[in-house]
Design a protein around this motif. Structure first.
Motif, PDB file in Angstrom:
ATOM      1  N   LEU A 101      27.495  22.591 -14.936  1.00 39.49           N
ATOM      2  CA  LEU A 101      26.000  22.684 -15.408  1.00 39.49           C
ATOM      3  C   LEU A 101      25.970  23.613 -16.937  1.00 39.49           C
ATOM      4  CD1 LEU A 101      25.133  24.508 -12.254  1.00 39.49           C
ATOM      5  CD2 LEU A 101      24.063  22.434 -13.238  1.00 39.49           C
ATOM      6  N   GLY A 102      27.238  24.046 -17.508  1.00 42.16           N
ATOM      7  CA  GLY A 102      27.341  24.583 -18.760  1.00 42.16           C
ATOM      8  C   GLY A 102      27.258  23.617 -19.872  1.00 42.16           C
ATOM      9  N   ARG A 103      27.305  22.328 -19.401  1.00 42.37           N
ATOM     10  CA  ARG A 103      27.351  21.055 -20.488  1.00 42.37           C
ATOM     11  C   ARG A 103      25.770  20.992 -21.198  1.00 42.37           C
ATOM     12  NH1 ARG A 103      31.148  18.213 -17.045  1.00 42.37           N
ATOM     13  NH2 ARG A 103      29.256  16.598 -16.844  1.00 42.37           N
ATOM     14  N   PRO A 104      25.792  20.468 -22.220  1.00 41.05           N
ATOM     15  CA  PRO A 104      24.296  19.899 -22.858  1.00 41.05           C
ATOM     16  C   PRO A 104      24.024  18.628 -22.077  1.00 41.05           C
ATOM     17  CG  PRO A 104      25.951  19.628 -24.722  1.00 41.05           C
ATOM     18  CD  PRO A 104      26.650  20.344 -23.228  1.00 41.05           C
ATOM     19  N   ILE A 105      22.817  18.625 -21.870  1.00 43.11           N
ATOM     20  CA  ILE A 105      22.157  17.479 -21.015  1.00 43.11           C
ATOM     21  C   ILE A 105      22.494  16.149 -21.920  1.00 43.11           C
ATOM     22  CG2 ILE A 105      20.090  16.378 -20.188  1.00 43.11           C
ATOM     23  CD1 ILE A 105      19.280  19.167 -19.358  1.00 43.11           C
ATOM     24  N   GLY A 106      22.140  16.301 -22.962  1.00 44.44           N
ATOM     25  CA  GLY A 106      22.336  14.954 -23.909  1.00 44.44           C
ATOM     26  C   GLY A 106      23.680  14.608 -24.421  1.00 44.44           C
ATOM     27  N   GLY A 107      24.538  15.236 -24.109  1.00 45.47           N
ATOM     28  CA  GLY A 107      26.037  15.106 -24.715  1.00 45.47           C
ATOM     29  C   GLY A 107      25.974  15.798 -26.035  1.00 45.47           C
ATOM     30  N   SER A 108      26.837  15.325 -26.853  1.00 42.21           N
ATOM     31  CA  SER A 108      27.141  15.719 -28.087  1.00 42.21           C
ATOM     32  C   SER A 108      27.076  14.507 -29.296  1.00 42.21           C
ATOM     33  CB  SER A 108      28.361  16.506 -28.288  1.00 42.21           C
ATOM     34  OG  SER A 108      29.465  15.817 -28.211  1.00 42.21           O
ATOM     35  N   ALA A 109      26.794  14.887 -30.483  1.00 45.88           N
ATOM     36  CA  ALA A 109      26.977  13.613 -31.468  1.00 45.88           C
ATOM     37  C   ALA A 109      28.225  12.825 -31.303  1.00 45.88           C
ATOM     38  CB  ALA A 109      26.965  14.037 -32.926  1.00 45.88           C
ATOM     39  N   GLN A 110      29.309  13.438 -30.920  1.00 47.04           N
ATOM     40  CA  GLN A 110      30.616  13.030 -30.616  1.00 47.04           C
ATOM     41  C   GLN A 110      30.661  12.007 -29.505  1.00 47.04           C
ATOM     42  OE1 GLN A 110      34.037  15.649 -30.578  1.00 47.04           O
ATOM     43  NE2 GLN A 110      35.290  14.032 -30.263  1.00 47.04           N
ATOM     44  N   THR A 111      30.310  12.371 -28.231  1.00 51.89           N
ATOM     45  CA  THR A 111      30.228  11.876 -27.176  1.00 51.89           C
ATOM     46  C   THR A 111      29.287  10.611 -27.181  1.00 51.89           C
ATOM     47  OG1 THR A 111      28.713  13.195 -26.044  1.00 51.89           O
ATOM     48  CG2 THR A 111      30.969  13.741 -25.947  1.00 51.89           C
ATOM     49  N   ILE A 112      28.182  10.703 -27.839  1.00 51.65           N
ATOM     50  CA  ILE A 112      27.223   9.673 -28.073  1.00 51.65           C
ATOM     51  C   ILE A 112      27.544   8.493 -28.998  1.00 51.65           C
ATOM     52  CG2 ILE A 112      24.865   8.981 -28.913  1.00 51.65           C
ATOM     53  CD1 ILE A 112      25.076  10.401 -26.287  1.00 51.65           C
ATOM     54  N   ARG A 113      28.311   8.956 -29.997  1.00 52.54           N
ATOM     55  CA  ARG A 113      29.330   7.862 -30.999  1.00 52.54           C
ATOM     56  C   ARG A 113      30.144   7.076 -30.133  1.00 52.54           C
ATOM     57  NH1 ARG A 113      28.792  12.183 -34.834  1.00 52.54           N
ATOM     58  NH2 ARG A 113      27.136  11.700 -36.233  1.00 52.54           N
ATOM     59  N   GLY A 114      30.898   7.868 -29.234  1.00 56.88           N
ATOM     60  CA  GLY A 114      31.772   7.358 -28.643  1.00 56.88           C
ATOM     61  C   GLY A 114      31.480   6.288 -27.257  1.00 56.88           C
TER      62      GLY A 114
END
Length: 449
Positions: free
Chosen positions: A174-187
């Motif tokens: 639950l502590g993670r951001p809903i939208g992910g991060s720029a790094q995870t979206i690029r990957g």
């Protein structure tokens, strides 16, 4: 209704009258699809929602941000409709359609006139069941989401909020951001998002809720017809997915103090600690506490921080709850030079509430605020549709306005003080974004603690 109505997963049909003579009906199909409606007398419009109980917390390593990515992609076209076709379907009837990704669910919804329910069901069903996840659209939407994340990163309040969840809940999903991060979206890969899609968008995952001018039998027939047209085999028996375990998770606090240095004129300050679960019997008590403490212009935080001292323009408290964890937070936007003073004041107000309790007058005002806000919110079919969804997915029961007011009347001053004391004993996390020094909050939590 004289009490909340339970929603057992193994009961195929339920029907009852709720406050205001609204007719609530619930059908669980043999395939596990759940369809709920609330027919509201006098309505000429309705809101329909398609829910799946999967959110950002359910993502596996390597898939962070996939839930939100998928939400975007379901608007981009199916074998029978382009993204433009989907947009036109609602625009040409004056309707609205959108979606939301949360930490524990995703919902695709539309608001239309009653005569357009069939269209809304057909289009939302097509989107949810038959997205092509087109490779070109995938790359286009990757750029859109990266822009969305960049926009959020430029908003100091958004940055503070994301870091606050991480600070209070530590390594809990639950502590993670809903939208992910720029790094995870690029990957992110199309294959990975498609795996997430196929694993979580099945008949036993689907909940359809409609509120307003709706006929339940026609709704069920329309949903079944649309799902079968999309190729879902509803003849295969399946039990609805079980609701999440509502036992408190073991929470290990992240950093006690997080300062994000930005050259800003104002500091965005959040202070808080673990709260209570969404299903906790004390959630009404939490609502009363939050109302008294930081829920309006007559609240303690607003009066003490803004009205008496002029230290902030915006100041409030909030208390989100989830299946196995929750938070209690306090927010203030203030001058960086005053951030330490404001932080001390926020915490001292919480401890004052915990030690000395609340007054009869505060309880009266909170009851009036909460009951009035609840009644006004239910004038909107969006709120009623969302209430049905949360009742089915999270709570496992439906409480109408009369039941909500009955529960509110049972809350005592002692209940509020006891909950405040529990919160005050929790580990404190401070997050601030702005032009602050590393020792801004040293008087509260020593640097390096």
């Amino acid at each position: 209704m004289n009490a909340a109505v339970k929603f057992p997963l193994n009961v195929p049909e339920l029907s009852f009258r709720a406050a205001g003579d609204a007719l609530v009906r619930r059908t669980v199909l043999p395939s596990g699809v759940r369809i709920l409606s609330e027919q509201v007398p006098g309505s000429r419009s309705l809101t329909v929602g398609y829910w799946v109980a999967v959110g950002s917390r359910d993502e596996l390593p390597g898939h962070f941000g996939s839930t939100h990515f998928l939400e975007h992609l379901l608007f981009k076209g199916t074998p029978t409709r382009t993204a433009f076709d989907i947009a036109i379907s609602f625009d040409e009837v004056g309707g609205e359609h959108n979606a939301m990704t949360a930490k524990e669910y995703t919902c695709y919804y539309a608001k239309v006139q009653d005569r357009d329910l069939s269209m809304a069901v057909e289009v939302l069903t097509d989107m949810l069941t038959s997205s092509t996840l087109d490779a070109i659209e995938f790359e286009t939407e990757r750029g859109v989401i990266l822009e969305e994340l960049a926009m959020a990163d430029d908003d100091p309040a958004d940055v503070a909020s994301e870091r606050f969840f991480e600070a209070v809940l530590g390594g809990h999903p639950l502590g993670r951001p809903i939208g992910g991060s720029a790094q995870t979206i690029r990957g992110a890969t199309r294959t990975g998002v498609n795996e997430h899609y196929q694993a979580n968008y099945r008949p036993q995952d689907l909940v359809v809720t409609v509120a307003g001018a709706v006929d339940h039998d026609a709704l069920v027939a329309g949903v079944v017809r649309a799902l079968e047209l999309a190729g879902w085999d509803l003849s295969v028996p399946a039990a609805p997915v079980v609701r999440r375990v509502d036992h408190p998770a073991t929470i290990t606090q992240g950093k006690s103090v997080t300062i994000v240095h930005r050259p800003l004129e104002q500091a965005n300050l959040l202070i808080g600690m673990p709260g209570i679960l969404a299903t906790d019997d004390r959630r009404v008590t939490m609502s009363v506490l939050n109302s008294i403490f930081g829920g309006g212009m007559s609240s303690r935080l607003f009066q003490e921080v803004r009205e008496k001292r002029g230290l902030a323009y915006s100041v409030y408290s909030f208390a989100p709850g989830y299946s196995d964890a929750g938070l209690f937070g306090m927010y203030a936007g203030c001058s960086p030079a005053k951030a330490g003073q404001v932080a001390e004041l926020l915490l001292s107000e919480l401890h004052r509430l915990a030690e000395h309790g609340v007054t009869d007058e505060e309880m009266r005002r909170a009851a009036g605020q909460l009951s009035g806000a609840s009644a006004l919110a239910l004038e909107d079919s969006d709120t009623r549709m969302s209430r049905l969804g949360r009742s089915e997915i999270t709570l496992g029961e439906f409480a109408d306005l009369d039941e909500a007011l009955r529960r509110l009347a049972l809350v005592t001053k002692d209940d509020v003080q006891e909950l405040a004391a529990e919160l005050a004993r929790g580990p404190v996390s401070i997050v601030a974004v702005g032009a602050l020094s590393d020792d801004t909050f040293a008087s509260i939590i020593p640097v390096g603690a």
